[in-house]
Every structure is written in C-alpha cells, then in structure tokens.
Design an enzyme around this catalytic site. Structure first.
Site, PDB file in Angstrom:
ATOM      1  N   THR A   1       0.851  -1.190   0.000  1.00 16.40           N
ATOM      2  CA  THR A   1       0.000   0.000   0.000  1.00 16.40           C
ATOM      3  C   THR A   1       0.884   1.236   0.000  1.00 16.40           C
ATOM      4  O   THR A   1       1.842   1.318   0.755  1.00 16.40           O
ATOM      5  CB  THR A   1      -0.907   0.004   1.249  1.00 16.40           C
ATOM      6  OG1 THR A   1      -1.863  -1.037   1.140  1.00 16.40           O
ATOM      7  CG2 THR A   1      -1.646   1.329   1.378  1.00 16.40           C
TER       8      THR A   1
ATOM      9  N   ARG B   1     -14.577  -6.297  -1.272  1.00 16.43           N
ATOM     10  CA  ARG B   1     -14.042  -5.820   0.002  1.00 16.43           C
ATOM     11  C   ARG B   1     -13.483  -4.412  -0.159  1.00 16.43           C
ATOM     12  O   ARG B   1     -12.792  -4.104  -1.123  1.00 16.43           O
ATOM     13  CB  ARG B   1     -12.955  -6.764   0.490  1.00 16.43           C
ATOM     14  CG  ARG B   1     -12.262  -6.319   1.799  1.00 16.43           C
ATOM     15  CD  ARG B   1     -10.962  -5.587   1.542  1.00 16.43           C
ATOM     16  NE  ARG B   1     -10.182  -5.409   2.770  1.00 16.43           N
ATOM     17  CZ  ARG B   1      -9.029  -4.764   2.835  1.00 16.43           C
ATOM     18  NH1 ARG B   1      -8.510  -4.219   1.741  1.00 16.43           N
ATOM     19  NH2 ARG B   1      -8.387  -4.650   3.981  1.00 16.43           N
ATOM     20  N   VAL B   2     -13.802  -3.553   0.781  1.00 21.20           N
ATOM     21  CA  VAL B   2     -13.265  -2.196   0.819  1.00 21.20           C
ATOM     22  C   VAL B   2     -12.439  -2.061   2.093  1.00 21.20           C
ATOM     23  O   VAL B   2     -12.932  -2.348   3.189  1.00 21.20           O
ATOM     24  CB  VAL B   2     -14.384  -1.143   0.797  1.00 21.20           C
ATOM     25  CG1 VAL B   2     -13.792   0.262   0.899  1.00 21.20           C
ATOM     26  CG2 VAL B   2     -15.218  -1.273  -0.470  1.00 21.20           C
ATOM     27  N   GLY B   3     -11.202  -1.632   1.947  1.00 20.68           N
ATOM     28  CA  GLY B   3     -10.337  -1.466   3.103  1.00 20.68           C
ATOM     29  C   GLY B   3     -10.360  -0.054   3.636  1.00 20.68           C
ATOM     30  O   GLY B   3     -11.292   0.717   3.390  1.00 20.68           O
ATOM     31  N   ASP B   4      -9.318   0.297   4.371  1.00 24.30           N
ATOM     32  CA  ASP B   4      -9.267   1.630   4.965  1.00 24.30           C
ATOM     33  C   ASP B   4      -8.788   2.696   3.994  1.00 24.30           C
ATOM     34  O   ASP B   4      -9.084   3.877   4.172  1.00 24.30           O
ATOM     35  CB  ASP B   4      -8.360   1.618   6.193  1.00 24.30           C
ATOM     36  CG  ASP B   4      -6.899   1.356   5.839  1.00 24.30           C
ATOM     37  OD1 ASP B   4      -6.644   0.417   5.056  1.00 24.30           O
ATOM     38  OD2 ASP B   4      -6.012   2.069   6.346  1.00 24.30           O
TER      39      ASP B   4
ATOM     40  N   THR C   1      -0.951   2.557   6.320  1.00 23.24           N
ATOM     41  CA  THR C   1      -0.708   1.298   5.648  1.00 23.24           C
ATOM     42  C   THR C   1      -0.730   0.188   6.683  1.00 23.24           C
ATOM     43  O   THR C   1      -0.362   0.395   7.829  1.00 23.24           O
ATOM     44  CB  THR C   1       0.638   1.305   4.899  1.00 23.24           C
ATOM     45  OG1 THR C   1       0.838   0.040   4.275  1.00 23.24           O
ATOM     46  CG2 THR C   1       1.794   1.582   5.826  1.00 23.24           C
ATOM     47  N   GLY C   2      -1.214  -0.976   6.295  1.00 27.88           N
ATOM     48  CA  GLY C   2      -1.361  -2.083   7.227  1.00 27.88           C
ATOM     49  C   GLY C   2      -2.655  -2.814   6.923  1.00 27.88           C
ATOM     50  O   GLY C   2      -3.251  -2.640   5.858  1.00 27.88           O
TER      51      GLY C   2
ATOM     52  N   GLY D   1      -6.287  -3.124   6.788  1.00 26.25           N
ATOM     53  CA  GLY D   1      -7.327  -2.108   6.817  1.00 26.25           C
ATOM     54  C   GLY D   1      -8.447  -2.379   7.786  1.00 26.25           C
ATOM     55  O   GLY D   1      -9.058  -1.443   8.325  1.00 26.25           O
TER      56      GLY D   1
END
Length: 287
Positions: free
Chosen positions: A195, A223-226, A246-247, A249
């Site tokens: 990311t 899927r939607v991350g952060d 980053t990481g 989410g």
C-alpha cells in the site's frame, strides 16, 4: 527548503536478505521516482494536493507496489483497487473503492473530490466516472503481474487464511530470527505489503495526504479497506497533520486511525509522534 514531502511504499521494513533478487533495487528506484515526481510538483509551485497525487501516481504505475499496476488479487483472481486524497486546507476529500479499470485510482479520487458532490464512490460507478474524465478504461491485464498471481495461487493451494502469511521458506526464516515471537511476522512478508501513500506541505503551508492500494491478497470480491475511507486510511487538516496509513485495513477502520491522530493533536495537545504512538498502541490491542 520551504516545502516537505514524505512517502511510504508499504508497512514495515523488509530485510534485504528476504527479498527476491533485484527487488531491493526495484523498490528503491520506485520510491526515488515517486519522490522526484512530488518534488518537481512542489518545487514548481504546485500545491500539496498536486504533490501527493503525482507521488502516489508514480507508485501506482510501478508494478513492485501493491497499488494500481501490480495490485494484489481477490480470491477470485481480479484486481480491485482503493484510493483516497484529502486537502488539509479546505477539508475537501475524495475516495474510490473496488475500482477495476482506472489506471490511476488516486487521480480518480481527486476527480471525486473536485468534480462531483460526493466523497466516496465505488465499483462500476467509479469506473464510469474514470471513463468520463479520461482516466480509463485500461484492460484488466494491465494490472496483472506474475509475482502477485503466483502469491495468490500459493495461498489458495495452502488454504492460507485472509490477512495471514502463508507457510514457506520466507516464513521459516522469519520464525528462526532471534527474538522473534511471531507478533511481527507480517511485517517481514513482502507479499503482504505495498500500500502506498504520500503527505506533503507546500510553499503556502497547506498540507495534503493520499493513499492507494490493491488491498490484501485473497480478499473477498467487493471488500473495501481503509485506504479509500477518509479518517481511516487518509486524513489531512492544516491545524494538525496529514496522515496516510498502511497495514491491515480492517484494524484501521475500527479505530479511524488517521483521524484519531489528528484529534489527539487538536484536543489533547499531543505532538504528531505522541499521537501516532498512541494510535499504534490502540491498533496493537486489536491484532
């Protein structure tokens, strides 16, 4: 120098002896290209928003990073990308999720911010917006890389749970590292990283942040991350700080980490270092 640019190409530090041959040089070159793009924007009088967009876009175009070209695959073998951008002066922001055909999701996020009444768009509607503004479509194979594809196949073959490392030589080497108790093993798996993000301060003292990702390998379709969510993956406020996360989410979404950094600075008077450490501590309690 009266402007500042900071970028990241993924969580953690990758030990050179655990990288495939030639990858360290490729990462360094990609980061250098990103910094140069952002520097040119700021040095030429561009805004912080301009700088973070072009810096992130450079990494989206580079297949070594998990963003844009080179994005990870869903469990069904497709690339679905997320990105966001925020202007710390105006608090205007834009994000896109589950994008499949836009070459540069971060530029599409800026279109959402500046050309629509919305903050977050996803899926087919976001890809349609990209077409309307000349940001796509590009064919799906543009985002395909053999490296990311092989990682997906290995995880499917081994039945590796989402968000965790798959077993193999790299994992064994990490487990054998003196003092390693497994808590940081994800930080040493290059296949779970990538990311990208950037934060900047321009000559006028305005700040901005941007983030882009292909998400964690093996995620479910849709899927939607952060990364596209303002306050989770990206946040910027001239009164406090610009933050790009980053990481994993799913953890950041639970605590809205980037907004929390800003709030701790504004309401408790913490420094950016103190606020970041507190948020990191909260994340550790989740994982």
């Amino acid at each position: 120098m009266d402007f500042t640019l900071v970028i990241h190409g993924g969580v953690g530090v990758l030990p050179p002896d655990e990288l495939p041959e030639g990858m360290e040089a490729a990462y360094r070159q990609g980061l250098t290209d990103s910094l140069n793009a952002g520097y040119e924007a700021l040095n030429g009088g561009g805004s912080a928003v301009d700088a973070v967009e072009v810096a992130v876009r450079a990494m989206e175009d580079d297949p070594v990073f998990n963003a844009g070209r080179g994005s990870s695959f869903t469990i069904e073998g497709e690339n679905e990308m997320d990105a966001s951008i925020m202007d710390g002066r105006t608090h205007e922001a834009g994000g896109v999720g589950v994008v499949k055909r836009a070459r540069n999701p971060v530029s599409l996020a800026r279109v959402v911010m500046e050309k629509t009444p919305h903050v977050l768009m996803a899926g087919d509607g976001a890809d349609q917006l990209a077409r309307e503004h000349g940001l796509g479509p590009v064919p799906p194979h543009y985002f395909w890389t053999e490296r990311r594809w092989e990682v997906l196949q290995q995880r499917l073959e081994k039945g590796t749970p989402y968000g965790q490392r798959h077993s193999g030589a790299t994992e064994e080497a990490t487990a054998a590292r003196p003092g390693n108790d497994g808590a940081e093993e994800n930080l040493h798996d290059p296949n779970l990283m990538g990311t990208v993000g950037a934060v900047a301060v321009d000559r006028d003292g305005n700040i901005a942040a941007a983030t882009s990702t292909g998400g964690r390998v093996g995620k479910l379709p849709g899927r939607v991350g952060d990364s596209p969510v303002i306050g989770a993956g990206t946040y910027a406020d001239n009164r406090t700080a610009a933050v790009s996360s980053t990481g994993l989410g799913e953890f950041q979404l639970r605590i809205l980490g980037t907004k929390t950094v800003s709030d701790l600075m504004e309401y408790r008077g913490l420094s950016v270092d103190e606020a970041t450490k507190e948020v990191h501590g909260r994340l550790e309690t989740l994982g």
